[in-house]
Design an enzyme around this catalytic site. Structure first.
Site, PDB file in Angstrom:
ATOM      1  N   TYR A  17       0.826  -1.203   0.000  1.00 50.59           N
ATOM      2  CA  TYR A  17       0.000   0.000   0.000  1.00 50.59           C
ATOM      3  C   TYR A  17       0.858   1.250   0.000  1.00 50.59           C
ATOM      4  CZ  TYR A  17       0.873   0.980   4.995  1.00 50.59           C
ATOM      5  OH  TYR A  17       1.464   1.296   6.195  1.00 50.59           O
ATOM      6  N   ARG A  44      -7.777 -20.339  -1.151  1.00 52.84           N
ATOM      7  CA  ARG A  44      -6.710 -20.193  -0.155  1.00 52.84           C
ATOM      8  C   ARG A  44      -5.607 -21.226  -0.345  1.00 52.84           C
ATOM      9  NH1 ARG A  44      -5.019 -21.735   4.929  1.00 52.84           N
ATOM     10  NH2 ARG A  44      -4.099 -20.024   6.129  1.00 52.84           N
ATOM     11  N   LYS A 102       6.469  -1.861   1.899  1.00 49.28           N
ATOM     12  CA  LYS A 102       5.285  -1.277   2.548  1.00 49.28           C
ATOM     13  C   LYS A 102       4.118  -2.247   2.376  1.00 49.28           C
ATOM     14  CE  LYS A 102       3.227   3.295   3.271  1.00 49.28           C
ATOM     15  NZ  LYS A 102       3.368   3.314   4.709  1.00 49.28           N
ATOM     16  N   GLU A 128      12.487   2.896  13.905  1.00 54.82           N
ATOM     17  CA  GLU A 128      11.570   3.924  13.400  1.00 54.82           C
ATOM     18  C   GLU A 128      10.318   3.914  14.263  1.00 54.82           C
ATOM     19  OE1 GLU A 128       9.994   3.093   9.462  1.00 54.82           O
ATOM     20  OE2 GLU A 128      10.173   0.942   9.792  1.00 54.82           O
ATOM     21  N   LEU A 187      11.204   1.447   6.848  1.00 58.04           N
ATOM     22  CA  LEU A 187      10.612   1.913   5.595  1.00 58.04           C
ATOM     23  C   LEU A 187      11.333   3.215   5.224  1.00 58.04           C
ATOM     24  CD1 LEU A 187       8.211   1.466   3.549  1.00 58.04           C
ATOM     25  CD2 LEU A 187       7.108   3.318   4.785  1.00 58.04           C
TER      26      LEU A 187
END
Ligand code: PDD
Length: 287
Positions: free
Chosen positions: A33, A100, A150, A183, A208
């Site tokens: 995302y 799945r 991300k 972070e 990130l």
């Protein structure tokens, strides 16, 4: 006005927009995302965000079944249809819907899923918060070892943010086994030492590589501030002359307390405030 969400080729009303139960985002967090700030109707640093989206997908071998070049048009349309002037746009791409199975489905028969939505946020609220500064707590970094991607596998960050909220703080600074701050749960962490050097963790696979973080480095060069990309300890952070976080949803946000320990005089620092006020002047704004 009802909210509109883009989902797999259609602009859907909020109530109707839903992912299939067997979408791999739901079952495996097999999705990536981005969050892009919208400032006065313009996208902030969207090229850099889309580039990072491509990096995240390529690291996970997610092959989108659409051209990335179409994304700016859809993003623009989502912003327009939702009349967002200030706020953010959220994009998510998953490996798609398939029965799945841990093994990747065949990309030839399984189209990736794309979701884009936008939300308004009153910038005055965030600016008021920046004038007061925020408190952070410290929390062990129990995330998987690739937060440079991300991905939507965010449960460790959810738990850390919740722990922060439960302690009356806004963010959690994550520390690794060596005692270094990596972070924030959803932001990059910065300190400024007594010699006015900006310090933040290097962009390794442990963090990130924030787009706002890159923006602050651009600004630092502009204002002749020196910065170092190196790990720092919690102890060093508590002795710092300033601290702040960066994220598309917060910009540069001064930190006044770490685990209730005041940073310097416990007030937002002048450098963080200056970086915040100048941030958009040096960002890429796309109509
Ligand atoms: N998060 N580090 C982490 C773990 C993040 O989740 C984020 C942003 C950042 C800052 O990246 P950027 O400057 O590109 O926004 C760093 C977004 C805002 C979120 O998940 O909502």
């Amino acid at each position: 006005m009802s909210r509109i969400i883009y989902i797999n080729g259609a602009y859907q009303p909020y109530e109707k927009a839903s992912l299939h139960v067997e979408d791999r985002a739901t079952l495996f967090a097999d999705s990536v995302y981005e969050v892009i700030e919208i400032k006065e109707g313009k996208q902030v640093d969207s090229e850099a965000h889309l580039k990072r989206l491509c990096y995240s997908m390529s690291e996970l071998s997610i092959e989108p079944d659409f051209s990335i070049r179409t994304l700016p048009f859809i993003i623009k349309e989502v912003i327009r249809r939702n009349r967002v002037k200030n706020g953010y746009v959220y994009l998510q791409i998953s490996r798609g819907r398939a029965a799945r199975d841990f093994i990747f489905p065949d990309p030839a028969t399984t189209p990736t899923s794309l979701i884009i939505f936008a939300r308004s946020k009153n910038p005055d609220i965030l600016n008021d918060k920046a004038r007061r500064g925020i408190k952070v707590i410290t929390h062990p970094d129990i995330r998987w070892k690739r937060p440079d991607i991300k991905s939507t596998a965010l449960i460790a960050s959810v738990l850390a943010r919740q722990a922060a909220k439960d302690s009356g703080a806004d963010e959690a600074w994550l520390y690794n086994d060596k005692g270094f701050v990596t972070e924030g749960a959803a932001s990059n962490a910065w300190i400024i030492d007594k010699n006015q050097h900006l310090i933040t963790h290097p962009a390794t696979s442990e963090i990130l590589k924030g787009i706002t973080r890159d923006g602050v480095m651009r600004l630092a060069k502009e204002f002749n501030l020196t910065y170092q990309q190196r790990p720092f300890t919690l102890e060093e952070a508590k002795q710092a002359s300033e601290a702040f976080i960066t994220a598309a949803t917060n910009l540069v946000m001064p930190v006044t307390h770490i685990d209730d320990c005041p940073i310097n005089n416990g007030q937002p620092g002048p450098v963080a405030q200056k970086l915040r006020s100048k941030f958009h002047e040096f960002a890429q704004l796309t109509a």
